[in-house]
Design a protein around this motif. Structure first.
Motif, mmCIF file in Angstrom:
data_model
loop_
_atom_site.group_PDB
_atom_site.id
_atom_site.type_symbol
_atom_site.label_atom_id
_atom_site.label_comp_id
_atom_site.label_asym_id
_atom_site.label_seq_id
_atom_site.Cartn_x
_atom_site.Cartn_y
_atom_site.Cartn_z
ATOM 1 N N LYS A 60 7.421 -5.874 -0.277
ATOM 2 C CA LYS A 60 7.029 -4.804 -1.195
ATOM 3 C C LYS A 60 5.922 -4.094 -1.221
ATOM 4 O O LYS A 60 6.137 -2.699 -1.976
ATOM 5 N N GLU A 61 5.068 -4.438 -0.508
ATOM 6 C CA GLU A 61 3.845 -3.514 -0.201
ATOM 7 C C GLU A 61 3.352 -3.395 1.209
ATOM 8 O O GLU A 61 3.575 -4.174 1.941
ATOM 9 N N ASP A 68 2.654 -0.345 -3.226
ATOM 10 C CA ASP A 68 4.171 -0.918 -3.202
ATOM 11 C C ASP A 68 4.991 0.203 -2.401
ATOM 12 O O ASP A 68 4.707 1.558 -2.545
ATOM 13 N N GLU A 70 7.909 2.622 -1.955
ATOM 14 C CA GLU A 70 8.989 3.360 -2.739
ATOM 15 C C GLU A 70 10.103 3.727 -1.864
ATOM 16 O O GLU A 70 9.864 4.097 -0.812
ATOM 17 N N TYR A 71 11.318 3.747 -2.595
ATOM 18 C CA TYR A 71 12.284 4.326 -1.718
ATOM 19 C C TYR A 71 12.181 5.810 -0.990
ATOM 20 O O TYR A 71 11.361 6.457 -1.909
ATOM 21 N N ASP A 73 9.899 6.440 1.297
ATOM 22 C CA ASP A 73 8.687 6.279 1.951
ATOM 23 C C ASP A 73 8.999 6.160 3.341
ATOM 24 O O ASP A 73 9.764 5.382 4.095
#
Length: 117
Positions: A60-61, A68, A70-71, A73
């Motif tokens: 998640k991160e 976190d 993110e879509y 990245d």
């Protein structure tokens, strides 16, 4: 060197506890840093896509910046399969060539993949 030149000069870490401007590095340190940059560029990159599998949602991160994913990245994969934001891990690897999660040496794993090909 004026303050403006110092602000623009890249800072490197010839050893984890040392910080120096590029103009202050010895020739040997410059070669070592160039080799490290070359190895980093061979690590695979990708775009974060959490996917639909439950196991895909486990990560998640980024453990370096604690933000976190993110879509979309940009991410980099280490040989140990841990992932990080590209900017975070590239800066980390300039200081220490080990995975921040499992402490595996990145260069040894990367070099062994070249030897096996």
């Amino acid at each position: 060197m004026c303050a403006q030149e110092r602000a623009q000069a890249p800072v490197y870490y010839p050893r984890p506890s040392q910080t120096r401007l590029a103009s202050q590095l010895s020739e040997e340190e410059q070669v070592r840093i160039a080799q490290r940059i070359g190895l980093i560029q061979h690590l695979p990159r990708g775009i974060f896509d959490p996917g639909s599998e439950p196991s895909d949602k486990k990560v998640k991160e980024c453990v370096i910046c604690m933000v976190d994913f993110e879509y979309g990245d940009p991410i980099r994969f280490l040989p140990c399969m841990h992932i990080y934001h590209v900017d975070c891990i590239d800066a980390w690897l300039m200081r220490s060539f080990t995975c921040p999660s499992c402490m595996e040496p990145v260069d040894a794993a990367l070099l062994s993949t070249y030897e096996s090909n």
